[in-house]
Design a protein around this motif. Structure first.
Motif, PDB file in Angstrom:
ATOM      1  N   ARG A  97       0.843  -1.209   0.000  1.00  0.00           N
ATOM      2  CA  ARG A  97       0.000   0.000   0.000  1.00  0.00           C
ATOM      3  C   ARG A  97       0.870   1.248   0.000  1.00  0.00           C
ATOM      4  O   ARG A  97       0.567   2.242  -0.692  1.00  0.00           O
ATOM      5  CB  ARG A  97      -0.933  -0.010   1.216  1.00  0.00           C
ATOM      6  CG  ARG A  97      -2.142  -0.935   1.073  1.00  0.00           C
ATOM      7  CD  ARG A  97      -3.246  -0.534   2.045  1.00  0.00           C
ATOM      8  NE  ARG A  97      -2.794  -0.611   3.426  1.00  0.00           N
ATOM      9  CZ  ARG A  97      -2.922  -1.693   4.194  1.00  0.00           C
ATOM     10  NH1 ARG A  97      -3.489  -2.783   3.694  1.00  0.00           N
ATOM     11  NH2 ARG A  97      -2.497  -1.694   5.447  1.00  0.00           N
ATOM     12  N   GLN A  98       1.935   1.219   0.783  1.00  0.00           N
ATOM     13  CA  GLN A  98       2.835   2.377   0.831  1.00  0.00           C
ATOM     14  C   GLN A  98       3.533   2.586  -0.507  1.00  0.00           C
ATOM     15  O   GLN A  98       3.726   3.728  -0.943  1.00  0.00           O
ATOM     16  CB  GLN A  98       3.863   2.174   1.943  1.00  0.00           C
ATOM     17  CG  GLN A  98       3.275   2.249   3.343  1.00  0.00           C
ATOM     18  CD  GLN A  98       4.291   1.905   4.423  1.00  0.00           C
ATOM     19  OE1 GLN A  98       5.325   1.285   4.149  1.00  0.00           O
ATOM     20  NE2 GLN A  98       4.008   2.310   5.647  1.00  0.00           N
ATOM     21  N   ARG A  99       3.882   1.491  -1.140  1.00  0.00           N
ATOM     22  CA  ARG A  99       4.525   1.619  -2.451  1.00  0.00           C
ATOM     23  C   ARG A  99       3.585   2.243  -3.468  1.00  0.00           C
ATOM     24  O   ARG A  99       3.976   3.133  -4.243  1.00  0.00           O
ATOM     25  CB  ARG A  99       4.985   0.250  -2.953  1.00  0.00           C
ATOM     26  CG  ARG A  99       6.186  -0.322  -2.218  1.00  0.00           C
ATOM     27  CD  ARG A  99       6.617  -1.641  -2.832  1.00  0.00           C
ATOM     28  NE  ARG A  99       7.743  -2.242  -2.127  1.00  0.00           N
ATOM     29  CZ  ARG A  99       8.268  -3.414  -2.432  1.00  0.00           C
ATOM     30  NH1 ARG A  99       7.751  -4.124  -3.454  1.00  0.00           N
ATOM     31  NH2 ARG A  99       9.295  -3.900  -1.758  1.00  0.00           N
ATOM     32  N   VAL A 100       2.342   1.813  -3.461  1.00  0.00           N
ATOM     33  CA  VAL A 100       1.349   2.378  -4.381  1.00  0.00           C
ATOM     34  C   VAL A 100       1.121   3.845  -4.073  1.00  0.00           C
ATOM     35  O   VAL A 100       1.018   4.693  -4.971  1.00  0.00           O
ATOM     36  CB  VAL A 100       0.028   1.586  -4.292  1.00  0.00           C
ATOM     37  CG1 VAL A 100      -1.071   2.299  -5.085  1.00  0.00           C
ATOM     38  CG2 VAL A 100       0.224   0.176  -4.815  1.00  0.00           C
ATOM     39  N   SER A 101       1.078   4.183  -2.792  1.00  0.00           N
ATOM     40  CA  SER A 101       0.863   5.573  -2.385  1.00  0.00           C
ATOM     41  C   SER A 101       2.003   6.459  -2.865  1.00  0.00           C
ATOM     42  O   SER A 101       1.781   7.572  -3.340  1.00  0.00           O
ATOM     43  CB  SER A 101       0.731   5.651  -0.858  1.00  0.00           C
ATOM     44  OG  SER A 101       0.594   6.986  -0.451  1.00  0.00           O
ATOM     45  N   ARG A 102       3.223   5.969  -2.732  1.00  0.00           N
ATOM     46  CA  ARG A 102       4.368   6.760  -3.179  1.00  0.00           C
ATOM     47  C   ARG A 102       4.343   6.952  -4.693  1.00  0.00           C
ATOM     48  O   ARG A 102       4.676   8.019  -5.201  1.00  0.00           O
ATOM     49  CB  ARG A 102       5.675   6.069  -2.767  1.00  0.00           C
ATOM     50  CG  ARG A 102       5.993   6.204  -1.281  1.00  0.00           C
ATOM     51  CD  ARG A 102       7.447   5.841  -1.009  1.00  0.00           C
ATOM     52  NE  ARG A 102       7.721   4.444  -1.279  1.00  0.00           N
ATOM     53  CZ  ARG A 102       7.635   3.476  -0.374  1.00  0.00           C
ATOM     54  NH1 ARG A 102       7.256   3.777   0.851  1.00  0.00           N
ATOM     55  NH2 ARG A 102       7.911   2.224  -0.698  1.00  0.00           N
ATOM     56  N   LYS A 103       3.919   5.908  -5.401  1.00  0.00           N
ATOM     57  CA  LYS A 103       3.892   6.021  -6.859  1.00  0.00           C
ATOM     58  C   LYS A 103       2.835   7.005  -7.328  1.00  0.00           C
ATOM     59  O   LYS A 103       3.058   7.818  -8.212  1.00  0.00           O
ATOM     60  CB  LYS A 103       3.620   4.647  -7.481  1.00  0.00           C
ATOM     61  CG  LYS A 103       4.796   3.678  -7.352  1.00  0.00           C
ATOM     62  CD  LYS A 103       4.452   2.333  -7.965  1.00  0.00           C
ATOM     63  CE  LYS A 103       5.613   1.357  -7.841  1.00  0.00           C
ATOM     64  NZ  LYS A 103       5.299   0.035  -8.403  1.00  0.00           N
ATOM     65  N   THR A 104       1.653   6.948  -6.700  1.00  0.00           N
ATOM     66  CA  THR A 104       0.573   7.837  -7.114  1.00  0.00           C
ATOM     67  C   THR A 104       0.786   9.252  -6.600  1.00  0.00           C
ATOM     68  O   THR A 104       0.349  10.218  -7.217  1.00  0.00           O
ATOM     69  CB  THR A 104      -0.777   7.317  -6.602  1.00  0.00           C
ATOM     70  OG1 THR A 104      -0.711   7.166  -5.166  1.00  0.00           O
ATOM     71  CG2 THR A 104      -1.104   5.973  -7.226  1.00  0.00           C
ATOM     72  N   GLY A 105       1.444   9.369  -5.477  1.00  0.00           N
ATOM     73  CA  GLY A 105       1.674  10.699  -4.913  1.00  0.00           C
ATOM     74  C   GLY A 105       2.772  11.451  -5.624  1.00  0.00           C
ATOM     75  O   GLY A 105       2.797  12.677  -5.637  1.00  0.00           O
ATOM     76  N   ALA A 106       3.711  10.731  -6.199  1.00  0.00           N
ATOM     77  CA  ALA A 106       4.796  11.397  -6.920  1.00  0.00           C
ATOM     78  C   ALA A 106       4.312  11.852  -8.282  1.00  0.00           C
ATOM     79  O   ALA A 106       3.419  11.268  -8.872  1.00  0.00           O
ATOM     80  CB  ALA A 106       5.970  10.425  -7.081  1.00  0.00           C
ATOM     81  N   ALA A 107       4.899  12.901  -8.757  1.00  0.00           N
ATOM     82  CA  ALA A 107       4.504  13.445 -10.069  1.00  0.00           C
ATOM     83  C   ALA A 107       5.278  12.729 -11.167  1.00  0.00           C
ATOM     84  O   ALA A 107       6.301  13.209 -11.653  1.00  0.00           O
ATOM     85  CB  ALA A 107       4.777  14.948 -10.116  1.00  0.00           C
ATOM     86  N   ASN A 108       4.744  11.554 -11.536  1.00  0.00           N
ATOM     87  CA  ASN A 108       5.340  10.777 -12.610  1.00  0.00           C
ATOM     88  C   ASN A 108       6.850  10.612 -12.457  1.00  0.00           C
ATOM     89  O   ASN A 108       7.635  11.222 -13.180  1.00  0.00           O
ATOM     90  CB  ASN A 108       5.056  11.445 -13.973  1.00  0.00           C
ATOM     91  CG  ASN A 108       3.575  11.505 -14.246  1.00  0.00           C
ATOM     92  OD1 ASN A 108       2.829  10.591 -13.900  1.00  0.00           O
ATOM     93  ND2 ASN A 108       3.144  12.590 -14.870  1.00  0.00           N
ATOM     94  N   PRO A 109       7.300   9.867 -11.466  1.00  0.00           N
ATOM     95  CA  PRO A 109       8.740   9.709 -11.265  1.00  0.00           C
ATOM     96  C   PRO A 109       9.390   9.147 -12.515  1.00  0.00           C
ATOM     97  O   PRO A 109       8.858   8.270 -13.183  1.00  0.00           O
ATOM     98  CB  PRO A 109       8.828   8.715 -10.093  1.00  0.00           C
ATOM     99  CG  PRO A 109       7.506   7.996 -10.097  1.00  0.00           C
ATOM    100  CD  PRO A 109       6.508   8.985 -10.592  1.00  0.00           C
ATOM    101  N   SER A 110      10.548   9.670 -12.809  1.00  0.00           N
ATOM    102  CA  SER A 110      11.235   9.260 -14.035  1.00  0.00           C
ATOM    103  C   SER A 110      11.926   7.918 -13.837  1.00  0.00           C
ATOM    104  O   SER A 110      12.187   7.480 -12.722  1.00  0.00           O
ATOM    105  CB  SER A 110      12.274  10.321 -14.426  1.00  0.00           C
ATOM    106  OG  SER A 110      13.288  10.387 -13.432  1.00  0.00           O
TER     107      SER A 110
END
Length: 365
Positions: A97-110
């Protein structure tokens, strides 16, 4: 014995594992690390369990060192965490869940950011393995795993600096003292050290400090070493203000002409003035003082000229009154009066005056 911890609600009795594990972590794990993780899950009970690490290694048919290396791989992916007591298994549902949150919260990480993070974790795992084998022959105390990770990721220490830190604590016989190592790391962080080059520069500075301290002790004819407070002054002059020792020596020479034993606080005030003026050599000091004397003489000359102007204007002010304006007729009358006063006095007669009687006439009567 190795203490393994997990809470009651992390896994169901039938050991259900989130599907994300098979999609994200399982493909990235080597065979030994994967088997070790699954075995840990199977052999531990909710709450806490003790596992014999050597027995676990024998069960996996690997060496104890290889087992510990697999734990580092698992820790790098967040599947386990080192604690002072041992290992703590991650809550996989919470982890994903934390991994998904970080991915969605970040602005399209490169992809570059992801690659850098993966490289950092790989470098960390390699560093831990190297330190473990070099200094501990594969049995490094568990607390050091967390410490190394903190120094590498949070403190921003380069791998060569962390390696040097272990050399440092080895010299003092503190390889088993994690608290001592933490204090050393905190002190280095406070000093701003981040690489081995920083540490080496500090070492060279300390050697220079000791060299110049001995010179001062000899010139000041001290019967004891400089105190820690006096060394702090010297370190500031040399390395914070970047002053050459020639200027420091000159400041002490001048202080000695005024004080029997030069006071470091007095010398500090002199050097602070020179540092603020940007002086970095005796030649700079000579030019600075020559300019100062020229400005002082010009100022004194200007003050003298101002005083003379003030004196003259004061003298003129003493006769500064309104003069009477005379008319032409008044001036003419004044001159006539002056001519009258200059004339010879004439005989005048009065009605009561008796005529003068000649002497001979008086005698004939």
């Amino acid at each position: 014995m190795l203490e393994i911890t997990r809470t009651q609600d992390r896994y169901s009795p039938d050991l259900q594992i989130p599907a994300a594990f098979f999609l994200e972590d399982m493909p990235e794990l080597d065979e030994v690390s994967l088997r070790a993780f699954l075995l840990l899950l199977a052999q531990t009970q909710p709450g806490g369990s003790q596992v014999d690490a050597e027995a676990l290694a024998q069960q996996l048919q690997i060496s104890l060192d290889r087992l510990l290396d697999s734990f580092k791989v698992l820790a790098a992916r967040g599947l386990v965490t080192w604690t002072p007591q041992g290992l703590e298994l991650a809550d996989l549902k919470l982890l994903y869940r934390q991994r998904v949150s970080r991915k969605t919260g970040a602005a399209n990480p490169s992809n570059t950011d992801s690659s850098l993070a993966a490289q950092a974790q790989a470098d960390l795992a390699n560093l831990v393995s190297q330190i473990n084998h070099t200094f501990y022959q594969g049995v490094m105390p568990l607390a050091f795993y967390n410490s190394i990770e903190k120094w590498f990721l949070e403190y921003g220490f380069a791998a060569d600096l962390i390696y040097a830190l272990f050399n440092e604590i080895k010299q003092y016989g503190k390889l088993q003292a994690n608290n001592y190592a933490e204090r050393v790391a905190a002190a280095w962080r406070e000093e701003g050290l981040r690489t081995f080059a920083d540490l080496n520069a500090r070492h060279e500075a300390n050697q220079g400090l000791a060299h110049y301290a001995k010179i001062l002790e000899r010139k000041l004819r001290l019967t004891s070493r400089l105190t820690a407070y006096q060394l702090d002054y010297l370190q500031r002059w040399l390395y914070e203000w970047d002053l050459p020792f020639d200027l420091i020596d000159e400041a002490f020479r001048r202080a000695a002409s005024k004080q029997a034993q030069p006071n470091f606080n007095y010398v500090d005030a002199i050097l602070k003035n020179w540092s603020d003026a940007g002086l970095r050599s005796l030649a700079d000091l000579a030019d600075y003082e020559a300019n100062y004397q020229a400005q002082k003489q010009a100022q004194m000359a200007a003050q003298g000229a101002a005083k003379r102007r003030t004196s003259r204007s004061g003298s003129q002010a003493m006769g500064n009154f309104d003069q009477r304006q005379y008319q032409e007729e008044e001036i003419t009358s004044l001159y006539r009066s002056l001519d009258f006063l200059k004339a010879e006095p004439e005989a005048t007669s009065t009605p009561d005056a008796q005529p003068a009687v000649p002497a001979d006439a008086a005698s004939s009567d």
